[in-house]
Scaffold this motif. Structure first.
Motif, PDB file in Angstrom:
ATOM      1  N   ALA A   1       4.456  49.363  -4.037  1.00 32.27           N
ATOM      2  CA  ALA A   1       5.412  48.630  -3.196  1.00 32.27           C
ATOM      3  C   ALA A   1       6.774  49.323  -3.194  1.00 32.27           C
ATOM      4  O   ALA A   1       7.734  48.844  -3.790  1.00 32.27           O
ATOM      5  CB  ALA A   1       5.541  47.195  -3.686  1.00 32.27           C
TER       6      ALA A   1
ATOM      7  N   THR B   1       4.846  43.814   2.660  1.00 31.82           N
ATOM      8  CA  THR B   1       4.595  44.647   1.486  1.00 31.82           C
ATOM      9  C   THR B   1       4.181  43.795   0.289  1.00 31.82           C
ATOM     10  O   THR B   1       3.265  44.142  -0.454  1.00 31.82           O
ATOM     11  CB  THR B   1       5.851  45.466   1.126  1.00 31.82           C
TER      12      THR B   1
ATOM     13  N   VAL C   1       1.498  49.749   6.628  1.00 27.46           N
ATOM     14  CA  VAL C   1       2.039  49.269   5.350  1.00 27.46           C
ATOM     15  C   VAL C   1       0.928  49.148   4.318  1.00 27.46           C
ATOM     16  O   VAL C   1       1.080  49.554   3.160  1.00 27.46           O
ATOM     17  CB  VAL C   1       2.746  47.914   5.531  1.00 27.46           C
TER      18      VAL C   1
ATOM     19  N   VAL D   1       0.915  50.981   0.699  1.00 30.36           N
ATOM     20  CA  VAL D   1       0.965  50.158  -0.511  1.00 30.36           C
ATOM     21  C   VAL D   1      -0.260  50.392  -1.397  1.00 30.36           C
ATOM     22  O   VAL D   1      -0.172  50.367  -2.623  1.00 30.36           O
ATOM     23  CB  VAL D   1       1.091  48.667  -0.134  1.00 30.36           C
TER      24      VAL D   1
ATOM     25  N   ASP E   1       9.043  45.233   3.697  1.00 37.18           N
ATOM     26  CA  ASP E   1       9.279  44.547   2.421  1.00 37.18           C
ATOM     27  C   ASP E   1      10.133  43.294   2.619  1.00 37.18           C
ATOM     28  O   ASP E   1       9.927  42.277   1.952  1.00 37.18           O
ATOM     29  CB  ASP E   1       9.923  45.486   1.392  1.00 37.18           C
TER      30      ASP E   1
ATOM     31  N   LEU F   1       5.561  53.790   5.988  1.00 34.63           N
ATOM     32  CA  LEU F   1       6.516  52.693   5.817  1.00 34.63           C
ATOM     33  C   LEU F   1       7.656  52.781   6.828  1.00 34.63           C
ATOM     34  O   LEU F   1       8.106  51.761   7.373  1.00 34.63           O
ATOM     35  CB  LEU F   1       7.072  52.702   4.395  1.00 34.63           C
TER      36      LEU F   1
END
Length: 350
Positions: free
Chosen positions: A275, A108, A266, A270, A103, A84
């Motif tokens: 998340a 995300t 990502v 995830v 995000d 991330l």
């Protein structure tokens, strides 16, 4: 200043002595956090005993707690934080906007919606088991993340130009849409998956196992190596599209490749850690303040800082509030949300 230089046709890397020291100190911090996390839990195991287990010489009961219960979860947390943070560093460099992160841009959220859909479709109502291999989970998350990226990027691209602030605003809007879609899939899916999906969406590595570690490790290594191959292109793009083009860089092609890499990172995170928010926003900022904007150092340092962040958050969540376990994403959001608001006001004043 002493420099370490590695360069060939496909790869170039430049590192000064100070940056090397910073990377080594951060690695020691990560290693120390890893060992401390292994000691904590329902049963305290001292560091000497942890080291004995890691060397294959510990007691069976200690080996059970460390290798079966704690280590898979800890390794997943580290890999998720690493992925991330590196994805966030790449995105911030590509759009030249400090607010960019997986995000915030909706990547995300898109990956999360795809994973919940995957769990809803491929769950057996009678056995509560998946009808397909969990190895397909990263691919499902990747497809969701790619769809999100195409949607957000397409709406932010106007008059032949990618507008950074527009990208952030579209991303925030798409995140809300993805959250609504996710909630819908949770409602129409199997009831036994709803609570599991809810905790996972908050960002939790609870229930991690060695099969998941193996899949995520291979996925993460592959795309981090790809990211390192394109470091010099990322550094060049900081000079602006016109200057980069004049230097012979294929700006749009490299931008799309790097977006693909960050999206894949990502998706992997995830898939198995949920998340977990704001790691991709905060970790690159911390790294940038320490070593500057050179991506040869920024990417690995961001990754290690992100790994420490998620590992610390998960360790607090599974130890401080026993017997209740709090998802790691709760703690990263407590820090990340105020920091995002601060960056928003700071950016708006420019």
């Amino acid at each position: 200043m002493n420099m370490i230089k590695v360069r060939n046709r496909f790869f170039s890397y430049l590192l000064n002595k100070r940056s090397l020291i910073v990377l080594l100190i951060t690695f020691i911090l990560l290693l120390s956090t890893f060992l401390i996390s292994l000691t904590l839990g329902d049963r305290y195991i001292s560091i000497p005993k942890v080291v004995s287990v890691l060397l294959g010489e510990g007691k069976k009961i200690d080996e059970l707690f460390i290798q079966a219960f704690r280590m898979p979860r800890i390794v997943i947390a580290m890999l998720a934080g690493l992925s991330l943070a590196i994805a966030g560093a790449i995105l911030q460099g590509l759009v030249r906007n400090p607010l960019a992160s997986p995000d915030i841009l909706g990547i995300t959220g898109g990956a999360g919606a795809a994973v919940v859909l995957f769990l809803a479709i491929f769950s057996d109502d009678r056995t509560n088991q998946l009808t397909v291999s969990i190895k397909w989970l990263p691919l499902a998350a990747f497809i969701g993340a790619i769809v999100s990226l195409i949607f957000v990027y397409g709406l932010a691209y106007k008059n032949g130009e990618l507008r950074p602030l527009r990208l952030v605003l579209v991303g925030v809007g798409f995140s809300s849409l993805a959250q609504a879609i996710t909630s819908f899939f949770m409602i129409v899916g199997p009831i036994f998956r709803a609570s599991e999906a809810n905790m996972w969406l908050t960002g939790s590595v609870y229930g991690a196992n060695w099969e998941q570690v193996k899949i995520l490790l291979l996925w993460t290594i592959a795309f981090i190596l790809l990211a390192l191959l394109f470091i010099r292109n990322l550094n060049t793009q900081q000079l602006g599209d016109e200057v980069s083009t004049s230097l012979g860089v294929q700006v749009e092609k490299n931008r799309l490749i790097l977006l693909f890499i960050s999206t894949a990172l990502v998706a992997g995170a995830v898939s198995f850690a949920g998340a977990i928010g704001f790691v991709g926003l905060i970790a690159p900022h911390i790294a940038r303040k320490i070593v500057g904007a050179s991506y040869g150092v920024l990417i690995p340092l961001s990754g290690m800082i992100g790994a420490v962040m998620v590992l610390v958050a998960d360790t607090i969540g599974r130890t401080v509030f026993l017997p209740i376990q709090i998802p790691a994403g709760v703690f990263t959001a407590v820090i990340g949300a105020p920091y995002f608001i601060y960056l928003l006001f700071k950016t708006g004043k420019r």
